[in-house]
Design a protein around this motif. Structure first.
Motif, short mmCIF file in Angstrom:
data_model
loop_
_atom_site.label_atom_id
_atom_site.label_comp_id
_atom_site.label_asym_id
_atom_site.label_seq_id
_atom_site.Cartn_x
_atom_site.Cartn_y
_atom_site.Cartn_z
N ALA A 78 0.83 -1.21 0.00
CA ALA A 78 0.00 0.00 0.00
C ALA A 78 0.86 1.25 0.00
O ALA A 78 0.59 2.21 -0.75
N ALA A 79 1.90 1.27 0.83
CA ALA A 79 2.78 2.44 0.88
C ALA A 79 3.51 2.63 -0.45
O ALA A 79 3.65 3.76 -0.94
N GLY A 80 3.95 1.53 -1.04
CA GLY A 80 4.64 1.62 -2.33
C GLY A 80 3.75 2.17 -3.42
O GLY A 80 4.19 2.98 -4.26
N ARG A 81 2.47 1.77 -3.44
CA ARG A 81 1.52 2.31 -4.42
C ARG A 81 1.35 3.81 -4.26
O ARG A 81 1.07 4.52 -5.23
N LEU A 82 1.50 4.28 -3.03
CA LEU A 82 1.38 5.72 -2.76
C LEU A 82 2.68 6.48 -3.02
O LEU A 82 2.75 7.69 -2.80
N GLY A 83 3.71 5.75 -3.44
CA GLY A 83 4.97 6.40 -3.76
C GLY A 83 5.84 6.69 -2.56
O GLY A 83 6.70 7.58 -2.60
N ILE A 84 5.65 5.93 -1.48
CA ILE A 84 6.34 6.21 -0.23
C ILE A 84 7.36 5.12 0.08
O ILE A 84 7.05 3.93 0.02
N SER A 85 8.56 5.53 0.44
CA SER A 85 9.62 4.62 0.88
C SER A 85 9.84 4.80 2.37
O SER A 85 9.56 5.87 2.93
N GLU A 86 10.34 3.76 3.00
CA GLU A 86 10.61 3.84 4.44
C GLU A 86 11.73 4.82 4.78
O GLU A 86 11.87 5.25 5.93
N THR A 87 12.51 5.21 3.78
CA THR A 87 13.60 6.16 4.00
C THR A 87 13.15 7.61 3.79
O THR A 87 13.94 8.54 4.05
N ASP A 88 11.94 7.83 3.35
CA ASP A 88 11.44 9.19 3.13
C ASP A 88 11.22 9.92 4.46
O ASP A 88 11.02 9.30 5.51
N THR A 89 11.21 11.24 4.38
CA THR A 89 10.61 12.05 5.44
C THR A 89 9.13 12.09 5.13
O THR A 89 8.72 12.53 4.04
N ILE A 90 8.32 11.59 6.04
CA ILE A 90 6.87 11.46 5.81
C ILE A 90 6.14 12.43 6.73
O ILE A 90 6.33 12.39 7.95
N VAL A 91 5.32 13.28 6.15
CA VAL A 91 4.52 14.23 6.92
C VAL A 91 3.06 13.88 6.75
O VAL A 91 2.54 13.83 5.63
N VAL A 92 2.40 13.59 7.87
CA VAL A 92 1.01 13.14 7.86
C VAL A 92 0.11 14.23 8.43
O VAL A 92 0.48 14.92 9.39
N TYR A 93 -1.08 14.38 7.85
CA TYR A 93 -2.03 15.35 8.39
C TYR A 93 -3.45 14.83 8.25
O TYR A 93 -3.69 13.83 7.56
N ASP A 94 -4.40 15.50 8.90
CA ASP A 94 -5.81 15.17 8.71
C ASP A 94 -6.65 16.44 8.66
O ASP A 94 -6.16 17.54 8.89
N GLY A 95 -7.93 16.27 8.34
CA GLY A 95 -8.81 17.40 8.12
C GLY A 95 -9.41 18.00 9.37
O GLY A 95 -10.14 18.99 9.27
N MET A 96 -9.10 17.43 10.54
CA MET A 96 -9.62 17.99 11.78
C MET A 96 -8.55 18.67 12.62
O MET A 96 -8.85 19.24 13.66
N GLY A 97 -7.32 18.58 12.19
CA GLY A 97 -6.23 19.17 12.94
C GLY A 97 -5.40 18.13 13.66
O GLY A 97 -4.21 17.97 13.40
N LEU A 98 -6.04 17.38 14.57
CA LEU A 98 -5.35 16.30 15.27
C LEU A 98 -6.40 15.28 15.69
O LEU A 98 -7.00 15.37 16.76
N PHE A 99 -6.60 14.30 14.83
CA PHE A 99 -7.63 13.28 15.08
C PHE A 99 -7.18 11.91 14.56
O PHE A 99 -6.86 11.03 15.34
N SER A 100 -7.11 11.77 13.26
CA SER A 100 -6.77 10.47 12.67
C SER A 100 -5.33 10.38 12.17
O SER A 100 -4.82 9.28 11.95
N ALA A 101 -4.66 11.50 11.99
CA ALA A 101 -3.28 11.46 11.48
C ALA A 101 -2.32 10.68 12.38
O ALA A 101 -1.46 9.96 11.88
#
Length: 285
Positions: A78-101
């Motif tokens: 799933a991560a690979g399909r999204l173009g994400i590698s484990e060596t990336d800097t990954i920034v996660v967010y959500d639409g409520m500010g701090l809920f599901s991220a």
């Protein structure tokens, strides 16, 4: 600049958008009662270059519980399909500010990503800052995510039976106070109301202010009031394993290192017919 090592501000993120090795992830997820559709909102507006992580889809196939952590192989695909590698800097967010991220922040770290942050204030803060907005579907290039699973970060039902029986870990429950106390029915059919014996209630609304994680001093006060010592082992729980990660984020921000997240959370515990359940406010041990 925010001093919390797990947070990044919109102003700090914006100049780096499009940089190789940076992945931005919209991890929005909503309860049915909230009446919001996460992917539709993503297509309408998101941080430019972000991809959408579907928390209802990246799960263990065949599980009778919501949001069951998938195998390392399924997560990596799933991560690979999204173009994400484990060596990336990954920034996660959500639409409520701090809920599901925080759940997706926790998942990436549990599967071996080295540098995972949360956008402080989420997408609302990005909008408030007047920063560029992307629209439409994401178009990531496939990447390779090599998982390194940290099994010690996850608590199973068997683990929880032992923890409840011997008190070897503090239990921090993120559900609202009325659900924790068993004063209202659980939203999922067939799930009993109440909490695990010995659990303490730390509602996620007590940990955030205006969609942002509270200051370290304020967080310490919240945990002290709940009877949770951040320097001792803790297992976090909630309804289905999503918002428990908000407590995990808060505790790690205070330096806690001996943490587990109960993946099945109250949906699993409250659905079993042989697990002890208490109601009312936490009574301690």
């Amino acid at each position: 600049m925010n001093q919390n090592p797990f947070l990044v501000t919109p102003a700090d993120l914006a100049p780096h958008l499009g940089r190789a090795g940076l992945s931005v992830v919209d991890a929005s997820w909503y309860l049915p009662v909230q009446g919001r559709v996460a992917y539709a909102e993503f297509e309408a507006a998101h941080v430019p270059g972000a991809v959408f992580f579907d928390q209802d889809e990246v799960v263990e196939p065949g599980s009778n519980l919501p949001h069951t952590l998938p195998s390392p192989e399924i997560f990596a695909e799933a991560a690979g399909r999204l173009g994400i590698s484990e060596t990336d800097t990954i920034v996660v967010y959500d639409g409520m500010g701090l809920f599901s991220a925080p759940r997706v922040w926790w998942m990436f770290r549990t599967f071996g990503a080295r540098d995972v942050r949360i956008l402080d204030g989420g997408f609302p803060a990005w909008r408030e800052a007047g920063l560029p907005i992307g629209t439409g579907p994401a178009g990531p290039r496939r990447a390779i995510f090599t998982p390194h699973f940290d099994a010690g970060a996850v608590a199973s039902l068997s683990d929880m039976r032992g923890i409840v029986a011997d008190g070897s870990r503090q239990i921090a429950d993120a559900r609202p106070a009325d659900r924790f106390a068993g004063a209202v029915p659980e939203p999922r059919a067939g799930v009993r109301s109440g909490h695990m014996p010995g659990a303490r209630n730390v509602p996620i609304v007590s940990l955030a202010e205006s969609g942002r994680l509270k200051s370290p001093d304020a967080l310490r006060a919240v945990f002290a009031a709940a009877g949770i010592d951040p320097e001792k082992p803790v297992v976090t729980s909630c309804g289905s394993g999503v918002t428990a990660a908000v407590i995990s984020l808060a505790l790690e921000s205070l330096g806690s290192r001996d943490l587990k997240l109960y993946d099945g959370s109250w949906t699993e515990w409250g659905s079993a017919d042989d697990t002890p359940v208490e109601t009312g406010a936490a009574s301690g041990r």
